[in-house]
Write a protein that holds these residues in place. Sequence first.
Motif, PDB file in Angstrom:
ATOM      1  N   LEU A   1       0.929  -1.109   0.116  1.00 42.43           N
ATOM      2  CA  LEU A   1       0.100  -0.061   0.006  1.00 42.43           C
ATOM      3  C   LEU A   1       0.963   1.235  -0.025  1.00 42.43           C
ATOM      4  CD1 LEU A   1      -2.614  -1.108   2.671  1.00 42.43           C
ATOM      5  CD2 LEU A   1      -2.942  -1.223   0.199  1.00 42.43           C
ATOM      6  N   GLU A   2       0.593   2.097  -0.759  1.00 45.50           N
ATOM      7  CA  GLU A   2       1.178   3.609  -0.743  1.00 45.50           C
ATOM      8  C   GLU A   2       0.468   4.582   0.265  1.00 45.50           C
ATOM      9  OE1 GLU A   2       2.283   4.787  -4.656  1.00 45.50           O
ATOM     10  OE2 GLU A   2       2.795   2.767  -5.277  1.00 45.50           O
ATOM     11  N   SER A   3       1.361   5.251   0.708  1.00 47.34           N
ATOM     12  CA  SER A   3       0.863   6.622   1.756  1.00 47.34           C
ATOM     13  C   SER A   3      -0.070   7.353   0.817  1.00 47.34           C
ATOM     14  CB  SER A   3       2.239   7.303   1.903  1.00 47.34           C
ATOM     15  OG  SER A   3       1.713   8.333   2.714  1.00 47.34           O
ATOM     16  N   ARG A   4      -1.164   7.639   1.551  1.00 45.80           N
ATOM     17  CA  ARG A   4      -2.124   8.267   0.976  1.00 45.80           C
ATOM     18  C   ARG A   4      -3.146   7.923  -0.360  1.00 45.80           C
ATOM     19  NH1 ARG A   4       1.751  11.602   2.793  1.00 45.80           N
ATOM     20  NH2 ARG A   4       1.569  13.246   4.067  1.00 45.80           N
ATOM     21  N   GLU A   5      -2.930   6.712  -0.473  1.00 50.90           N
ATOM     22  CA  GLU A   5      -3.799   6.165  -1.515  1.00 50.90           C
ATOM     23  C   GLU A   5      -5.123   5.831  -0.596  1.00 50.90           C
ATOM     24  OE1 GLU A   5      -3.153   2.206  -3.312  1.00 50.90           O
ATOM     25  OE2 GLU A   5      -1.537   1.938  -1.961  1.00 50.90           O
ATOM     26  N   TRP A   6      -6.219   5.731  -1.364  1.00 51.57           N
ATOM     27  CA  TRP A   6      -7.420   5.214  -0.863  1.00 51.57           C
ATOM     28  C   TRP A   6      -7.846   3.540  -1.134  1.00 51.57           C
ATOM     29  CZ3 TRP A   6     -10.592   7.927   2.295  1.00 51.57           C
ATOM     30  CH2 TRP A   6      -9.984   9.506   2.206  1.00 51.57           C
ATOM     31  N   ALA A   7      -8.407   2.808  -0.360  1.00 51.61           N
ATOM     32  CA  ALA A   7      -8.577   1.488  -0.553  1.00 51.61           C
ATOM     33  C   ALA A   7      -9.877   1.159   0.110  1.00 51.61           C
ATOM     34  CB  ALA A   7      -7.605   0.568  -0.001  1.00 51.61           C
ATOM     35  N   THR A   8     -10.615   0.231  -0.294  1.00 49.76           N
ATOM     36  CA  THR A   8     -11.760  -0.302   0.153  1.00 49.76           C
ATOM     37  C   THR A   8     -11.597  -1.244   1.389  1.00 49.76           C
ATOM     38  OG1 THR A   8     -12.213  -1.965  -1.239  1.00 49.76           O
ATOM     39  CG2 THR A   8     -13.213  -0.064  -1.714  1.00 49.76           C
ATOM     40  N   ILE A   9     -12.582  -1.318   2.113  1.00 46.35           N
ATOM     41  CA  ILE A   9     -12.432  -2.338   3.194  1.00 46.35           C
ATOM     42  C   ILE A   9     -12.226  -3.658   2.436  1.00 46.35           C
ATOM     43  CG2 ILE A   9     -13.508  -3.672   5.067  1.00 46.35           C
ATOM     44  CD1 ILE A   9     -15.074  -1.037   5.891  1.00 46.35           C
TER      45      ILE A   9
END
Length: 81
Positions: free
Chosen positions: A53-61
């Motif tokens: 995962l990259e900082s400040r990216e958005w991801a769903t649960i």
Amino acid sequence: MNKNLRREIASLTKMMTMFCTVKLCRKYKINMSKCYFRVTPNAAGTRGTTAELESREWATIEDLLHGLMLPSGNDAATVLA
């Protein structure tokens, strides 16, 4: 097999993180494919196995659960926690 040998509990912790996340989503009727979390710099920098995962990216649960269980991502676990 040595039953007295100490082992890391990281996988058990990740399974409990998944269990609690799913249980809370069901309790509060949260759609896991439509609820997003932003990855913090702290989560993205978590050591150990990662879902990349990259900082400040958005991801769903839903995506975070996949990242938690398939590559055993400590970063995904941190976001969910």
